[in-house]
Scaffold this motif. Structure first.
Motif, PDB file in Angstrom:
ATOM      1  N   VAL A   2       0.830  -1.205   0.000  1.00  0.00           N
ATOM      2  CA  VAL A   2       0.000   0.000   0.000  1.00  0.00           C
ATOM      3  C   VAL A   2       0.863   1.253   0.000  1.00  0.00           C
ATOM      4  CG1 VAL A   2      -1.709   1.298   1.319  1.00  0.00           C
ATOM      5  CG2 VAL A   2      -1.920  -1.179   1.096  1.00  0.00           C
ATOM      6  N   PHE A   3       1.977   1.210   0.713  1.00  0.00           N
ATOM      7  CA  PHE A   3       2.850   2.371   0.839  1.00  0.00           C
ATOM      8  C   PHE A   3       4.067   2.257  -0.076  1.00  0.00           C
ATOM      9  CE2 PHE A   3       0.470   1.999   4.744  1.00  0.00           C
ATOM     10  CZ  PHE A   3       0.065   3.298   4.984  1.00  0.00           C
ATOM     11  N   ALA A   4       3.958   1.511  -1.154  1.00  0.00           N
ATOM     12  CA  ALA A   4       5.075   1.366  -2.084  1.00  0.00           C
ATOM     13  C   ALA A   4       5.119   2.555  -3.033  1.00  0.00           C
ATOM     14  CB  ALA A   4       4.945   0.064  -2.876  1.00  0.00           C
ATOM     15  N   LEU A   5       6.305   2.826  -3.548  1.00  0.00           N
ATOM     16  CA  LEU A   5       6.481   3.903  -4.511  1.00  0.00           C
ATOM     17  C   LEU A   5       6.075   3.423  -5.903  1.00  0.00           C
ATOM     18  CD1 LEU A   5       9.920   5.343  -3.325  1.00  0.00           C
ATOM     19  CD2 LEU A   5       7.650   6.291  -2.912  1.00  0.00           C
ATOM     20  N   GLY A   6       5.980   4.382  -6.825  1.00  0.00           N
ATOM     21  CA  GLY A   6       5.660   4.054  -8.204  1.00  0.00           C
ATOM     22  C   GLY A   6       4.182   3.986  -8.512  1.00  0.00           C
ATOM     23  N   LYS A   7       3.313   4.485  -7.622  1.00  0.00           N
ATOM     24  CA  LYS A   7       1.871   4.467  -7.880  1.00  0.00           C
ATOM     25  C   LYS A   7       1.481   5.622  -8.809  1.00  0.00           C
ATOM     26  CE  LYS A   7       1.048   1.012  -5.065  1.00  0.00           C
ATOM     27  NZ  LYS A   7       0.252   1.189  -3.854  1.00  0.00           N
ATOM     28  N   ASP A   8       0.300   5.497  -9.380  1.00  0.00           N
ATOM     29  CA  ASP A   8      -0.230   6.526 -10.267  1.00  0.00           C
ATOM     30  C   ASP A   8      -0.472   7.804  -9.463  1.00  0.00           C
ATOM     31  OD1 ASP A   8      -1.522   8.071 -12.137  1.00  0.00           O
ATOM     32  OD2 ASP A   8      -2.851   6.487 -12.836  1.00  0.00           O
ATOM     33  N   ALA A   9       0.142   8.902  -9.889  1.00  0.00           N
ATOM     34  CA  ALA A   9      -0.002  10.158  -9.154  1.00  0.00           C
ATOM     35  C   ALA A   9      -1.412  10.720  -9.263  1.00  0.00           C
ATOM     36  CB  ALA A   9       1.015  11.179  -9.668  1.00  0.00           C
ATOM     37  N   ARG A  10      -2.149  10.352 -10.300  1.00  0.00           N
ATOM     38  CA  ARG A  10      -3.521  10.832 -10.417  1.00  0.00           C
ATOM     39  C   ARG A  10      -4.416  10.231  -9.336  1.00  0.00           C
ATOM     40  NH1 ARG A  10      -4.411   9.163 -16.564  1.00  0.00           N
ATOM     41  NH2 ARG A  10      -3.670   7.232 -15.578  1.00  0.00           N
ATOM     42  N   ALA A  11      -4.080   9.017  -8.865  1.00  0.00           N
ATOM     43  CA  ALA A  11      -4.849   8.418  -7.775  1.00  0.00           C
ATOM     44  C   ALA A  11      -4.678   9.198  -6.478  1.00  0.00           C
ATOM     45  CB  ALA A  11      -4.431   6.960  -7.580  1.00  0.00           C
ATOM     46  N   ALA A  12      -3.519   9.827  -6.281  1.00  0.00           N
ATOM     47  CA  ALA A  12      -3.323  10.662  -5.093  1.00  0.00           C
ATOM     48  C   ALA A  12      -4.236  11.883  -5.124  1.00  0.00           C
ATOM     49  CB  ALA A  12      -1.858  11.079  -4.987  1.00  0.00           C
ATOM     50  N   ASP A  13      -4.464  12.451  -6.305  1.00  0.00           N
ATOM     51  CA  ASP A  13      -5.422  13.555  -6.421  1.00  0.00           C
ATOM     52  C   ASP A  13      -6.831  13.102  -6.056  1.00  0.00           C
ATOM     53  OD1 ASP A  13      -3.594  15.446  -7.096  1.00  0.00           O
ATOM     54  OD2 ASP A  13      -4.102  15.543  -9.223  1.00  0.00           O
ATOM     55  N   MET A  14      -7.187  11.875  -6.424  1.00  0.00           N
ATOM     56  CA  MET A  14      -8.527  11.385  -6.114  1.00  0.00           C
ATOM     57  C   MET A  14      -8.712  11.206  -4.602  1.00  0.00           C
ATOM     58  SD  MET A  14      -9.579  11.498  -9.098  1.00  0.00           S
ATOM     59  CE  MET A  14     -11.246  11.025  -8.706  1.00  0.00           C
ATOM     60  N   TRP A  15      -7.657  10.776  -3.896  1.00  0.00           N
ATOM     61  CA  TRP A  15      -7.740  10.696  -2.433  1.00  0.00           C
ATOM     62  C   TRP A  15      -7.980  12.092  -1.843  1.00  0.00           C
ATOM     63  CZ3 TRP A  15      -7.126   6.926   1.498  1.00  0.00           C
ATOM     64  CH2 TRP A  15      -6.922   7.438   2.780  1.00  0.00           C
TER      65      TRP A  15
ATOM     66  N   ALA B   9     -10.256   4.946  -0.779  1.00  0.00           N
ATOM     67  CA  ALA B   9      -9.723   3.589  -0.674  1.00  0.00           C
ATOM     68  C   ALA B   9      -8.225   3.653  -0.389  1.00  0.00           C
ATOM     69  CB  ALA B   9      -9.985   2.812  -1.958  1.00  0.00           C
ATOM     70  N   VAL B  10      -7.761   2.849   0.574  1.00  0.00           N
ATOM     71  CA  VAL B  10      -6.352   2.901   0.974  1.00  0.00           C
ATOM     72  C   VAL B  10      -5.456   2.439  -0.168  1.00  0.00           C
ATOM     73  CG1 VAL B  10      -4.664   2.071   2.652  1.00  0.00           C
ATOM     74  CG2 VAL B  10      -6.998   2.580   3.383  1.00  0.00           C
ATOM     75  N   GLU B  11      -5.856   1.423  -0.893  1.00  0.00           N
ATOM     76  CA  GLU B  11      -5.089   0.949  -2.039  1.00  0.00           C
ATOM     77  C   GLU B  11      -5.375   1.848  -3.240  1.00  0.00           C
ATOM     78  OE1 GLU B  11      -2.631  -0.504  -4.488  1.00  0.00           O
ATOM     79  OE2 GLU B  11      -2.689  -1.392  -2.473  1.00  0.00           O
ATOM     80  N   ALA B  12      -4.317   2.368  -3.857  1.00  0.00           N
ATOM     81  CA  ALA B  12      -4.484   3.326  -4.952  1.00  0.00           C
ATOM     82  C   ALA B  12      -5.199   2.718  -6.146  1.00  0.00           C
ATOM     83  CB  ALA B  12      -3.121   3.878  -5.373  1.00  0.00           C
ATOM     84  N   ASN B  13      -4.972   1.428  -6.407  1.00  0.00           N
ATOM     85  CA  ASN B  13      -5.598   0.796  -7.569  1.00  0.00           C
ATOM     86  C   ASN B  13      -7.097   0.597  -7.389  1.00  0.00           C
ATOM     87  OD1 ASN B  13      -3.066   0.614  -8.798  1.00  0.00           O
ATOM     88  ND2 ASN B  13      -2.647  -1.377  -7.848  1.00  0.00           N
ATOM     89  N   ASP B  14      -7.600   0.683  -6.158  1.00  0.00           N
ATOM     90  CA  ASP B  14      -9.026   0.496  -5.901  1.00  0.00           C
ATOM     91  C   ASP B  14      -9.814   1.797  -5.974  1.00  0.00           C
ATOM     92  OD1 ASP B  14      -8.451  -2.157  -5.498  1.00  0.00           O
ATOM     93  OD2 ASP B  14      -8.328  -1.977  -3.307  1.00  0.00           O
ATOM     94  N   ARG B  15      -9.152   2.917  -6.159  1.00  0.00           N
ATOM     95  CA  ARG B  15      -9.860   4.194  -6.164  1.00  0.00           C
ATOM     96  C   ARG B  15     -10.480   4.472  -7.525  1.00  0.00           C
ATOM     97  NH1 ARG B  15      -4.737   7.125  -3.839  1.00  0.00           N
ATOM     98  NH2 ARG B  15      -4.541   5.944  -1.890  1.00  0.00           N
ATOM     99  N   TYR B  16     -11.491   5.306  -7.483  1.00  0.00           N
ATOM    100  CA  TYR B  16     -12.105   5.782  -8.712  1.00  0.00           C
ATOM    101  C   TYR B  16     -11.125   6.666  -9.482  1.00  0.00           C
ATOM    102  CZ  TYR B  16     -17.047   4.445  -8.293  1.00  0.00           C
ATOM    103  OH  TYR B  16     -18.231   3.759  -8.265  1.00  0.00           O
ATOM    104  N   THR B  17     -11.181   6.607 -10.795  1.00  0.00           N
ATOM    105  CA  THR B  17     -10.555   7.637 -11.610  1.00  0.00           C
ATOM    106  C   THR B  17     -11.511   8.824 -11.693  1.00  0.00           C
ATOM    107  OG1 THR B  17     -11.469   6.749 -13.659  1.00  0.00           O
ATOM    108  CG2 THR B  17      -9.336   5.878 -12.931  1.00  0.00           C
TER     109      THR B  17
END
Length: 528
Positions: free
Chosen positions: A343-356, A411-419
């Motif tokens: 969950v706290f790994a690097l390399g995630k989609d930065a657009r998912a951080a905006d959705m959080w 959602a805590v996991e970035a891949n589970d968040r809405y775009t």
């Protein structure tokens, strides 16, 4: 509003419309649901020297069912404004709850919200604004003749203070962000992003920009205030108002994400409210941390933003992540494993951080509190996210569609968040579909029902179809078509609404190339 004591304000005064019959369009104090010493609009020119402010009424006229007469009274005591609640169980004055038969002194512009009433009240005191003398010769040469920067402070941005400015040519008010040269990089980034999204109505519009050896100047369109102030004045927003504004915010972020841009600092303070009303327009501002991401990963391994609205995976890029993780775990092995997990790994989609950040902003608009505790800094914030059993919906009843959207955004996991596209298409934000119009049945149409006196209709005769000759092969010459003898035929009446089929002779290769000279000598239709 002339200078009076609070005791004088309680005295009933004549209506301004009665004192000035020619000003019959001025509402009386009973229509405004407020007892004023005297209406500012009805004062004579000689009396305006004692005026300290005026009242602005926003919204359609409505009333509270269980209250009669004036709801509150307004008076001035020196430089302060006294607001007294005389008929309501409670009311909000600049975000503070004022109970019945109590007073509150305010300084500056005051916003009054009456529960159960569509009207909003704004008390505007007269204020003295001076023009600042800019000791920057380069600025005076470039933009000094176009704008006047005043002493009124509107707020503070990411790298500078925001002042009120006036365009000398059009006399329009705007905002200017003045920063130091040490923030030149953030200034250049914000100007580049504002130019890239210029013209979109969900972003603050840039008017002019200049940089000198002393400071940076960014002139932008002016707004009423930010979302923090709006929620503080009105309290937790109703779902329809939050839906109206959040849809606009998503439209602006969608415009950025489709251009491979991320904001990285979405929060209520960076959402500007254009006007003070129940359903205002909002714009996205403060793009100093925005940057470009590249496909296919759209990753951005840098730490930026506000901790209370920061996605969990962004915390991993903190320069002191090891110390933060140790302080958050405090010897708890399970929590330490969670912080070291994917969950706290690097390399995630930065657009998912905006959705959080958008989900945390929506939660604040609905509850006037943060979804996760960030008062103790990054360690406490991480602990509240990992150890949380879910979002706290206590305090009000939300619809299931709204809760589902919050759950998918936070959602805590970035891949589970809405775009951003999925969020705009969710059931809570989707516009209501128009109700289908009832189609009249054929049996109920009066034009199709035969009358008893009319003769029965005969079925229409089939239209005679000319016999089609067999097509010759392309190599054989085209035989002459037989000319039918002219014979008088009765004119066939086509039934309305009926499609009549006709057999047309299809052109072959021989017929298309029969006259090559004509096709060659034909002038061109379009000139290149």
């Amino acid at each position: 509003m002339s200078a009076h004591t609070p005791a004088d304000a309680a005295t009933a005064l004549p209506s301004p419309a009665a004192a000035h019959p020619e000003r019959s369009n001025i509402p009386s104090s009973n229509e405004l649901f407020v007892a004023l010493p005297r209406c500012w609009a009805s004062l004579a020119r000689s009396e305006m020297k004692n005026v300290v402010g005026w009242l602005e009424v926003v919204g359609a006229t409505s009333s509270v069912a269980d209250a009669e007469g004036p709801y509150f009274k307004v008076a001035s005591a020196g430089e302060a404004i006294i607001v007294e609640n005389v008929a309501l169980q409670s009311m909000r004055v600049d975000g503070a709850v004022v109970l019945k038969n109590t007073q509150r002194a305010v300084a500056g512009t005051c916003h009054i919200v009456v529960p159960g009433c569509n009207i909003l009240f704004v008390m505007h005191p007269l204020e003295h604004i001076e023009a600042l003398e800019i000791q920057d010769q380069q600025y005076n040469t470039m933009l000094g003749g176009m704008y006047t920067i005043t002493s009124k402070l509107l707020g503070r941005g990411g790298y500078g203070s925001v002042h009120l400015a006036v365009n000398r040519r059009t006399h329009q008010r705007c905002a200017v962000k003045v920063g130091g040269v040490e923030e030149q990089r953030a200034f250049d980034r914000e100007v580049d992003v504002l130019v890239a999204v210029r013209g979109h109505r969900q972003f603050v519009q840039v008017l002019d920009a200049a940089t000198t050896t002393i400071a940076t100047y960014l002139f932008m369109s002016r707004a009423w205030g930010d979302m923090n102030r709006y929620v503080a004045v009105l309290g937790p927003l109703p779902e329809d108002a939050a839906k109206h504004m959040f849809r606009q915010i998503l439209a602006g972020i969608q415009h950025m994400h489709h251009r491979n841009l991320v904001h990285r600092d979405i929060k209520p303070k960076n959402i500007l409210v254009q006007e003070f009303c129940r359903l205002p327009s909002v714009v996205v501002a403060d793009l100093g941390l925005a940057c470009t991401v590249r496909p296919p990963t759209y990753a951005l391994n840098s730490w930026a933003g506000t901790v209370a609205y920061m996605a969990p995976e962004v915390m991993r890029a903190h320069p002191h992540w090891a110390d933060i993780a140790c302080m958050a775990a405090e010897g708890r092995a399970e929590l330490a494993r969670e912080l070291a997990g994917p969950v706290f790994a690097l390399g995630k989609d930065a657009r998912a951080a905006d959705m959080w950040s958008l989900g945390a902003t929506l939660y604040y608009m609905l509850y006037e509190r943060l979804p996760f505790d960030a008062a103790g800094g990054p360690p406490r914030y991480l602990e509240s996210i990992v150890c949380s059993s879910g979002l706290d919906y206590n305090g009000r009843d939300l619809s299931g569609e709204c809760k589902s959207l919050l759950h998918k955004l936070l959602a805590v996991e970035a891949n589970d968040r809405y775009t951003v596209d999925e969020a705009l298409a969710c059931s809570w934000l989707a516009p209501p579909s128009p109700s289908p119009q009832p189609q009249p049945s054929p049996s109920s149409s009066p034009s199709q029902q035969p009358s008893p006196s009319s003769p029965p209709q005969q079925p229409p005769e089939p239209e005679p179809v000319q016999q089609q000759l067999p097509l010759p092969p392309p190599s054989s010459p085209l035989p002459p078509s037989p000319q039918p003898s002219p014979s008088p035929q009765p004119e066939q009446q086509q039934e309305p609404g009926r499609h009549v089929r006709r057999n047309w002779r299809l052109p072959t290769l021989a017929t298309r190339c029969r006259y090559p000279r004509v096709a060659k000598d034909r002038p061109k239709k379009y000139k290149v």
